[in-house]
Design an enzyme around this catalytic site. Structure first.
Site, PDB file in Angstrom:
ATOM      1  N   ASP A  17      37.984  35.937  27.688  1.00 28.99           N
ATOM      2  CA  ASP A  17      37.315  37.170  27.332  1.00 28.99           C
ATOM      3  C   ASP A  17      36.639  37.676  28.707  1.00 28.99           C
ATOM      4  OD1 ASP A  17      36.516  39.591  26.413  1.00 28.99           O
ATOM      5  OD2 ASP A  17      35.424  38.722  24.723  1.00 28.99           O
ATOM      6  N   ASP A 113      41.671  43.207  28.588  1.00 28.16           N
ATOM      7  CA  ASP A 113      40.797  42.271  29.287  1.00 28.16           C
ATOM      8  C   ASP A 113      40.607  40.949  28.433  1.00 28.16           C
ATOM      9  OD1 ASP A 113      39.211  43.289  27.021  1.00 28.16           O
ATOM     10  OD2 ASP A 113      37.282  43.432  28.224  1.00 28.16           O
ATOM     11  N   GLU A 114      41.544  40.738  27.438  1.00 27.53           N
ATOM     12  CA  GLU A 114      41.191  39.577  26.837  1.00 27.53           C
ATOM     13  C   GLU A 114      42.610  38.739  26.215  1.00 27.53           C
ATOM     14  OE1 GLU A 114      39.887  39.677  22.561  1.00 27.53           O
ATOM     15  OE2 GLU A 114      39.480  41.732  22.915  1.00 27.53           O
TER      16      GLU A 114
END
Length: 427
Positions: A17, A113-114
């Site tokens: 993350d 973003d993860e």
DNA sequence: TCTGGGGTCCTAGGACCC
DNA sequence: TCTGGGGTCCTAGGACCC
């Protein structure tokens, strides 16, 4: 051999993350921003002034995601504000996932973003902690970006773990830690439990994840449906979802919406907005090589009341003109005439372009029909070519008595909408 | 001075068919 | 004449997440 050991040892899943991703990317691009309270936000003049992301320095002042900009500035007058630069974030995101793939091909991106990694069989790279440290270092060194990583036997626990130490944390969450670590937390700390669900759970006396883990299933089911059962399983640390690297390719919808700089009542003006939304959606559909079999629009009024309307189409579409046309029709049919705050267009039920092409190719049908006149009945067409082709051709709208006439007359019009075919036909 | 834009999944009711 | 129960498709809306 390895497979046999699998259930015994379980899986090893990482959840990576990125920490305040947009803000961190801006800091990586411009080092002078480092260590300062930074927020990414839209333009307040256009009524898009909400905090999208902010740095940890800004969070210390109480600045939070989705907070209106003016409120954030009140909390932190020296706040530096940047407009989002999505292209930049997408580029950096791709680079980030490339780093992850250096460790295993089993990488499932879940958002910009993860992502999850299944490192069950990657033991030759080191212990899970060593791998996590190595990933974290590489992303920091190569991209100058911080991330937190969760290590656990499944996705839910890995996701929960990555959330526990920020920034730059690495957290292991084992099955045996669940009772001590997870259960004392309030239900709304759980991924999948939002405000509404937490409120509902409270009405039956469930306040913590532990309460949820031990709750009565029938009660949960009547309160939350199938989701209730799933939440209970997760609260007990059960989650069988595999890490699926292909999942990101299978999109279900493509849409574009915009909040208007001011509320608009003028129909021409609203039509212009729809045209521009249609263009964006069309470009993105074409880039992904898909067509939409259903179109939907969103109208948000001045008072924020929002309606959605959708229509299943006879022929899947992807062109800007078709999107604009159908969207305008839907809009006119459903608009109350009140001032509009936001408009949106979405394509659903996406079909692969090549696939749709094949299904829409009726030449083979024509050949078959000559050989076998009886093929002209609707049921035969259905049987021979499947349901989709019939509906695509608009045949589903006609009474079966008319099939013969329609089947011979629809061809030309129908094919004309496909440049490739109409050329061949007309020449 | 309120509250963006991109999505996913689930539910529920009505139409329609068998 | 009165009547059922299951299944699928379509549409609208809600909840949630990043």
């Amino acid at each position: 051999m390895k497979r046999e050991m699998y259930p015994k040892n379980g899986r090893v899943i990482l959840h990576v993350d990125m920490n305040s991703f947009y803000a961190s990317v801006e800091m990586a691009y411009d080092a002078s921003l480092k260590g300062k309270p930074l927020a990414i936000a839209g333009n307040p003049e256009e009524r898009r002034g909400i905090i999208v992301t902010c740095s940890y320095e800004a969070r210390r002042f109480g600045v939070k995601t989705t907070m209106p900009l003016w409120e954030a500035k009140k909390l932190c007058p020296q706040l530096i504000v940047k407009k989002p630069n999505f292209n930049r974030y997408r580029t950096v995101s791709m680079a980030m996932f490339e780093v992850l793939r250096q460790f295993t091909p089993l990488v499932e991106p879940v958002s910009i973003d993860e992502g999850y990694l299944d490192i069950t069989d990657s033991f030759e790279l080191g212990t899970p902690i060593e791998i996590a440290k190595s990933i974290q270092n590489r992303i920091l060194e190569q991209l100058d970006l911080p991330c937190s990583i969760g290590i656990a036997p499944n996705k839910f626990l890995a996701k929960t773990a990555s959330d526990m130490k920020k920034p730059l944390g690495i957290t292991i969450l084992r099955k045996r830690d669940i009772q001590a670590v997870l259960w004392p937390l309030a239900t709304n700390e759980m991924h999948g439990v939002g405000v509404k669900t937490a409120e509902k759970l409270q009405t039956i006396g469930i306040l913590t994840i532990g309460d949820l883990a031990n709750a009565n299933e029938l009660q949960l089911k009547s309160l939350l449906g199938i989701n209730g059962i799933r939440l209970k399983e997760r609260a007990n640390g059960k989650d069988d979802r595999p890490v699926d690297p292909e999942a990101i390719e299978e999109f279900k919808s493509i849409g574009n919406s915009t909040t208007l700089p001011r509320d608009v009542t003028n129909q021409q003006e609203l039509f212009h907005v729809l045209e521009s939304l249609a263009e964006t959606v069309s470009i993105r559909m074409k880039r992904k090589n898909v067509l939409a079999a259903t179109i939907g629009i969103t109208i948000r009024y001045k008072d924020r009341k929002t309606i959605t309307r959708s229509k299943r189409l006879a022929n899947p579409i992807s062109s800007k003109e078709e999107f604009a046309d159908k969207a305008k029709q839907l809009f006119l049919k459903n608009w109350s005439g009140d001032p509009v705050r936001l408009l949106g267009i979405t394509g659903f039920d996406l079909v692969e372009h090549d696939h749709a092409y094949k299904q829409l190719d009726l030449f083979s049908y024509e050949k078959e029909a000559q050989k076998e006149p009886l093929l002209h009945t609707l049921s035969n067409l259905r049987e021979k070519y499947g349901k989709h082709i019939i509906e695509s051709a608009g045949l589903h709208q006609v009474d079966s008595k008319d099939d013969v006439g329609t089947a011979t007359s629809f061809n030309k019009d129908f094919l004309r909408s496909f440049p490739h075919h109409s050329e061949e036909k007309e020449k």
